[in-house]
Design a protein around this motif. Structure first.
Motif, mmCIF file in Angstrom:
data_model
loop_
_atom_site.group_PDB
_atom_site.id
_atom_site.type_symbol
_atom_site.label_atom_id
_atom_site.label_comp_id
_atom_site.label_asym_id
_atom_site.label_seq_id
_atom_site.Cartn_x
_atom_site.Cartn_y
_atom_site.Cartn_z
ATOM 1 N N MET A 239 3.658 -1.756 1.777
ATOM 2 C CA MET A 239 3.638 -2.339 0.408
ATOM 3 C C MET A 239 2.725 -1.436 -0.198
ATOM 4 S SD MET A 239 4.822 -4.465 -1.735
ATOM 5 C CE MET A 239 4.550 -4.891 -3.436
ATOM 6 N N VAL A 240 1.512 -1.247 0.448
ATOM 7 C CA VAL A 240 0.434 -0.437 -0.079
ATOM 8 C C VAL A 240 0.959 1.049 -0.134
ATOM 9 C CG1 VAL A 240 -1.852 0.542 0.409
ATOM 10 C CG2 VAL A 240 -1.248 -1.971 0.737
ATOM 11 N N TYR A 241 1.581 1.672 0.764
ATOM 12 C CA TYR A 241 2.162 3.036 0.912
ATOM 13 C C TYR A 241 2.889 3.272 -0.282
ATOM 14 C CZ TYR A 241 4.766 6.992 1.980
ATOM 15 O OH TYR A 241 5.427 8.244 1.951
ATOM 16 N N ASN A 242 3.871 2.203 -0.533
ATOM 17 C CA ASN A 242 4.885 2.592 -1.642
ATOM 18 C C ASN A 242 4.583 2.364 -2.934
ATOM 19 O OD1 ASN A 242 7.351 3.343 0.027
ATOM 20 N ND2 ASN A 242 7.496 1.350 0.717
ATOM 21 N N PHE A 243 3.585 1.382 -3.219
ATOM 22 C CA PHE A 243 3.324 0.949 -4.466
ATOM 23 C C PHE A 243 2.062 1.309 -5.227
ATOM 24 C CE2 PHE A 243 7.069 -1.409 -3.269
ATOM 25 C CZ PHE A 243 7.702 -1.696 -4.323
ATOM 26 N N ASP A 262 7.627 0.916 -12.335
ATOM 27 C CA ASP A 262 7.187 1.920 -13.742
ATOM 28 C C ASP A 262 5.704 1.533 -13.740
ATOM 29 O OD1 ASP A 262 6.850 -0.919 -14.637
ATOM 30 O OD2 ASP A 262 8.350 -0.254 -16.513
ATOM 31 N N PHE A 263 4.824 1.185 -13.072
ATOM 32 C CA PHE A 263 3.508 1.237 -13.097
ATOM 33 C C PHE A 263 2.929 1.215 -11.502
ATOM 34 C CE2 PHE A 263 4.589 -3.238 -12.363
ATOM 35 C CZ PHE A 263 3.494 -3.808 -11.541
ATOM 36 N N LEU A 264 1.386 1.613 -11.790
ATOM 37 C CA LEU A 264 0.834 1.903 -10.294
ATOM 38 C C LEU A 264 0.094 0.534 -9.986
ATOM 39 C CD1 LEU A 264 -0.660 3.536 -8.324
ATOM 40 C CD2 LEU A 264 -2.504 3.955 -9.919
ATOM 41 N N TRP A 265 0.516 0.129 -8.881
ATOM 42 C CA TRP A 265 0.168 -1.314 -8.630
ATOM 43 C C TRP A 265 -1.410 -1.147 -8.040
ATOM 44 C CZ3 TRP A 265 3.234 -5.787 -6.423
ATOM 45 C CH2 TRP A 265 4.450 -5.829 -7.030
#
Length: 278
Positions: A239-243, A262-265
Motif C-alpha cells: 500500500m505504501v509502495y503503490n500509493f 489521481d492523488f498522492l496518498w
C-alpha cells in the motif's frame, strides 16, 4: 476501550513503513507491542481489501513475476510437529509493471503448484488487455499461465543456470549469491518481444521489499512469528509502495502513473481508509 489517535497511528505506521520492526516501533512511539501489532493487523487487512478492489482493469502492457523467500516462526528444517500451522519457509509471489512500476498483486504461501496457480489466477483478470509476461523458470508457471490467461498472453520464461563452484567459506556462502553461468529466454506462448523480456525489475523490487520490511531481513531475529502478521505487514508495505512513495524513475507513485488514483496518498489517508474499511 481506548482508541489511538490519528496522530499516534500515523507515528507508528511511519516507523513500520521505514523498515522498523514491531519492537523498535513500540520503543520509539512509547506504545505497547500488542498495540502496534493490533494496529498493523487492522491496517494490513484494510490495505489488502482496498488494493484488491481497485487493482482492476489495469492498463499494463508488460508484467514481470518472481518469488521472494522468507520464513515464519522457524526455517523449514527446524519446524517440529508441535509447531503451529503456518510455520516454516514462506514465499511471496510478486508482480510488477516495468513501465508504471505498479505492483498489482501478490500472494503469500509456499513455492508449490497450487500457490503458483492461485497467483496467476489472481493476476490475469486484473489486466485490461493482452500483456507480455515474463517469469523465471519455475516449472509450475507454464501450466498456471495457460490456465489463468487461456493462451491470451505473450509469455517468456527465463531459465538461469548457476555455478555449483568449489567449496566456499561460511561467510561467503551466507552473504554472496551464486554466480549465474547462463540465462536463456524461452518463448512459451504468443509472440513476445524478447528484447523486453526480463525479470530484473521485479528482482530489484523484491530487494526493496527485503530492505524495507524488517520481517525479510536475513540473519536477524526480526522474522514473523505468525503467518497472519506476516501477511498484514506485506499488504501494508505494498500500500505504501503503490500509493505513497514517489518512485525515482517515474517521478510519481506507481498508482498515479497507472491511473489507479489521481492523488498522492499520505499516511493519514491510509489511517482514514482503515477506519472506513474496518
Amino acid at each position: 476501550m481506548n482508541k489511538l489517535s490519528t496522530q499516534d497511528r500515523v507515528a507508528i505506521l511511519n516507523c513500520l513503513s521505514e523498515g522498523m520492526g514491531v519492537n523498535a516501533a513500540a520503543r520509539v512511539t512509547g506504545k505497547s507491542k500488542n498495540t502496534v501489532l493490533k494496529l498493523l493487523a487492522d491496517v494490513g487487512q484494510a490495505c489488502a481489501a482496498y488494493q484488491d478492489r481497485v487493482m482492476i482493469n489495469l492498463p499494463c502492457k508488460r508484467i514481470e513475476c518472481d518469488e521472494i523467500w522468507s520464513f515464519v516462526g522457524a526455517k523449514q528444517k527446524n519446524v517440529k510437529d508441535d509447531h503451529p500451522e503456518g510455520f516454516g519457509d514462506c514465499y511471496t509471489f510478486t508482480a510488477i509493471d516495468p513501465d508504471t512500476k505498479l505492483m498489482p498483486c501478490w500472494l503469500v504461501g509456499t513455492r508449490d503448484r497450487q500457490c503458483t496457480y492461485d497467483f496467476m489466477a489472481d493476476l490475469a483478470p486484473r489486466m485490461a488487455g493482452r500483456i507480455q509476461l515474463t517469469t523465471d523458470g519455475w516449472n509450475h508457471y507454464p501450466d498456471a499461465v495457460e490456465l489463468a490467461f487461456r493462451g491470451q498472453v505473450d509469455y517468456v520464461a527465463i531459465n538461469k543456470s548457476y555455478a555449483p563452484g568449489p567449496a566456499v567459506s561460511e561467510a561467503r556462502r551466507r552473504y554472496s549469491p551464486p554466480s549465474i553461468v547462463s540465462s536463456a529466454k524461452a518463448v512459451v506462448y504468443g509472440t513476445p518481444d524478447l528484447k523486453k523480456a526480463s525479470t530484473s525489475i521485479v528482482e530489484r523490487s523484491n530487494l526493496s521489499l527485503r530492505m524495507g520490511n524488517r520481517r525479510f531481513t536475513r540473519l536477524t531475529n526480526a522474522f514473523s512469528k505468525k503467518l497472519e502478521n506476516h501477511m498484514h505487514a506485506i499488504s501494508f508495505y505494498f500500500m505504501v509502495y503503490n500509493f505513497m512513495k514517489i518512485h525515482k524513475s517515474i517521478k510519481t507513485t506507481p498508482a498515479m502513473e497507472a491511473g489507479v488514483t489521481d492523488f498522492l496518498w499520505s499516511m493519514e489517508d491510509i489511517v482514514l481508509m482503515t477506519d472506513t474499511d474496518v
